[in-house]
Design a protein around this motif. Structure first.
Motif, PDB file in Angstrom:
ATOM      1  N   SER A 361       0.828  -1.208   0.000  1.00  0.00           N
ATOM      2  CA  SER A 361       0.000   0.000   0.000  1.00  0.00           C
ATOM      3  C   SER A 361       0.859   1.252   0.000  1.00  0.00           C
ATOM      4  N   LEU A 362       1.904   1.262   0.841  1.00  0.00           N
ATOM      5  CA  LEU A 362       2.794   2.418   0.895  1.00  0.00           C
ATOM      6  C   LEU A 362       3.530   2.618  -0.430  1.00  0.00           C
ATOM      7  N   ALA A 363       4.005   1.519  -1.015  1.00  0.00           N
ATOM      8  CA  ALA A 363       4.741   1.614  -2.282  1.00  0.00           C
ATOM      9  C   ALA A 363       3.840   2.118  -3.398  1.00  0.00           C
ATOM     10  N   VAL A 364       2.634   1.559  -3.492  1.00  0.00           N
ATOM     11  CA  VAL A 364       1.703   1.961  -4.549  1.00  0.00           C
ATOM     12  C   VAL A 364       1.296   3.422  -4.383  1.00  0.00           C
ATOM     13  N   ALA A 408       6.966   7.371   0.622  1.00  0.00           N
ATOM     14  CA  ALA A 408       8.193   6.627   0.340  1.00  0.00           C
ATOM     15  C   ALA A 408       9.066   6.510   1.583  1.00  0.00           C
ATOM     16  N   GLN A 409       9.140   7.582   2.358  1.00  0.00           N
ATOM     17  CA  GLN A 409       9.943   7.578   3.582  1.00  0.00           C
ATOM     18  C   GLN A 409       9.380   6.579   4.594  1.00  0.00           C
ATOM     19  N   ILE A 410       8.081   6.575   4.780  1.00  0.00           N
ATOM     20  CA  ILE A 410       7.463   5.621   5.701  1.00  0.00           C
ATOM     21  C   ILE A 410       7.687   4.196   5.209  1.00  0.00           C
ATOM     22  N   PHE A 411       7.616   3.998   3.892  1.00  0.00           N
ATOM     23  CA  PHE A 411       7.856   2.669   3.310  1.00  0.00           C
ATOM     24  C   PHE A 411       9.241   2.158   3.696  1.00  0.00           C
ATOM     25  N   LEU A 412      10.264   3.008   3.601  1.00  0.00           N
ATOM     26  CA  LEU A 412      11.619   2.583   3.932  1.00  0.00           C
ATOM     27  C   LEU A 412      11.740   2.210   5.405  1.00  0.00           C
ATOM     28  N   PHE A 413      11.177   3.021   6.292  1.00  0.00           N
ATOM     29  CA  PHE A 413      11.234   2.710   7.722  1.00  0.00           C
ATOM     30  C   PHE A 413      10.474   1.414   8.026  1.00  0.00           C
ATOM     31  N   CYS A 414       9.332   1.231   7.376  1.00  0.00           N
ATOM     32  CA  CYS A 414       8.539   0.007   7.585  1.00  0.00           C
ATOM     33  C   CYS A 414       9.288  -1.218   7.070  1.00  0.00           C
TER      34      CYS A 414
END
Length: 507
Positions: A361-364, A408-414
């Motif tokens: 979901s974050l990536a999309v 994108a930033q949240i995706f990396l941390f996740c």
């Protein structure tokens, strides 16, 4: 002499054009790479447990110092700093076995576990099932990193060692500080989703009285508006150097934050008709952009003489509020998807699938906002609108840029948490979940996240104190770094002090 210095200070942060987005992304990547190194040290070596003075120093160096260095002494070579942080992480990952004895404890013992009606594991020994909307370490780290960047930049920008291309642009362009302002609002939108999720979990009707919601939102707004007034009167009373075209003569960022909650509640009333905060954000920013392009509003904001009325004097703050509202709504949309555990949905067979769905979901979403940004602000193979980014207007491309970056930033941390601390999202009871979350979270980052408003306020006060007592414009590199490191150490100590004392003041 004082008036000359004030004029120099104002000129130092005026008429700037920003820098390249790729460089901004490389600088911002330092926060994620630092988190990767911290997480590697913790997951493979349990380096930060117990939390000794050495562990505290390394924690500060990685999560605060690295971010400060990326915008100062490493500003010309942020890629080198990323490599220096990434190299030891890779070495540790390749040379040591995963020491996840703590995490293995979180795996359910099949004879003692049973699946309850909601799809959550429930143990026979009476332990409480995990929270449906838990506190995720990756969100804590994301918000704390944003706060560290903000606190660092608001003072560093007054020193020559902080590149002018990172400071806020005058009219058109992109910069690190422009991104930071929008990210601050986006992160507030993310955590605002908790109130909706808690209401859903408690069975509270989705659309309670608008009057009641506005009253509750106003109570949240009052402290921020008071801080805005205090800042206004202190700046005017002390004859402090200010950049009027940033928000206007009287407006400041605290007013923007303070007026957001009641306006968001008005938009929440539309949620039953348009059940997507992304669409509400798109409609808001589209309507605003149409007004900018089809009327004289853009010229009024940017070049019109400042008349005697309050609106004319504060037009940047008043109209950019529309863009920040759209950013807040986009943040809330992300929060509604990533905060819930996900295993309460009977369609989700496992916690691994639930976490995978969050990552996808974050990536999309990040890709979606990025595509919108590209077609909105670039030629995009002849199909783009070529609208330049403007933080001063908080126009459509600015909204798209901030939303894309933060997802994108949240995706990396996740992704980092999912890889190195899988036990966090696999916990089967609240006690285990709390233990694993604490193990996976930097105490410094937890402190910055928990008391965001208080930390931001003390950072502003210290920034004012430094500027009133020291000539920042003529400071050399050693003086600049000495003051900035001491300043960030004081801000960090304040955050940790509040954490230890148990005080909590939310944004």
């Amino acid at each position: 002499m004082e008036q000359d210095y004030k004029a120099r200070k104002e000129a130092f942060v005026s008429n700037l054009s920003g820098g390249d987005i790729n460089e901004i992304n490389t600088v911002a990547l330092v926060a994620s790479v630092s988190t990767l190194l911290w997480s590697t040290l913790q997951s493979r070596l349990s380096f930060f447990e117990p939390y000794t003075p050495t562990a505290l120093f390394v924690d500060f160096l990685l999560n605060v110092g690295a971010i400060l260095f990326s915008t100062t002494i490493y500003s010309a070579s942020p890629l080198l700093l990323n490599i220096l942080l990434l190299t030891p992480a890779i070495f540790i990952l390749l040379s040591s076995r995963s020491t996840r004895s703590r995490q293995k404890q979180a795996k359910p013992s099949q004879p003692n576990q049973q699946r309850n009606a909601t799809g959550l594991n429930k143990s026979d020994d009476g332990k409480k099932a995990p929270e449906s909307s838990p506190v995720h370490p990756f969100l804590t780290t994301y918000r704390a990193a944003m706060m560290v960047v903000t606190c660092s930049a608001i003072l560093a920008v007054d020193f020559p060692i902080f590149p002018r291309r990172f400071a806020k642009v005058e009219n058109w362009g992109t910069s690190l500080m422009d991104l930071g302002v929008g990210s601050f609002v986006f992160s507030a939108g993310v955590v605002s989703a908790r109130s909706i999720l808690k209401a859903q979990a408690a069975g509270t009707p989705q659309q309670s009285s608008l009057f009641r919601r506005l009253a509750a939102a106003s109570r949240h707004s009052i402290p921020l508006l008071v801080l805005g007034l205090i800042r206004l009167y202190s700046v005017k009373g002390l004859d402090y150097a200010e950049h009027v075209t940033e928000y206007g003569v009287h407006w400041n960022f605290f007013f923007t934050l303070g007026f957001l909650p009641p306006f968001v509640e008005i938009f929440h009333s539309l949620y039953s008709i348009i059940p997507s905060y992304e669409i509400l954000a798109l409609l808001t920013t589209t309507a605003y952009q149409v007004a900018l392009e089809s009327t004289d509003l853009k010229a009024y904001i940017l070049v019109s003489p400042r008349g005697p009325d309050l609106l004319s004097k504060n037009r940047e703050g008043v109209f950019s509020f529309i863009g920040y509202l759209a950013i807040f709504l986009a943040g809330r949309a992300s929060g509604l998807r990533i905060i819930p555990r996900g295993t309460a949905d009977n369609k989700i067979a496992s916690v691994q699938q639930a976490r995978r769905r969050v990552l996808i979901s974050l990536a999309v979403t990040a890709i979606g906002w990025t595509v919108l940004f590209i077609f909105n602000s670039t030629p995009a193979m002849g199909y783009g609108a070529r609208i330049p980014v403007s933080r001063r207007l908080a126009n459509m491309p600015y909204v798209f840029w901030v939303s894309a970056f933060n997802n994108a930033q949240i995706f990396l941390f996740c992704l980092i948490e999912t890889w190195l601390f899988p036990a966090v999202h696999k916990a089967t009871d609240r006690e285990t979940e709390a233990e694993k979350s604490n193990f996976a979270t930097s105490p410094i980052m937890a402190a910055f996240n928990k008391n965001g408003l208080a930390v931001f306020l003390i950072a502003n006060l210290l920034t004012g104190a430094v500027n009133l007592s020291f000539n920042t414009l003529d400071a050399n590199a050693w003086q600049s770094m000495g003051i900035l490191i001491a300043y960030m150490a004081l801000v960090t100590a304040f955050a940790l002090g509040l954490q230890v004392s148990g005080l909590k003041l939310k944004i």
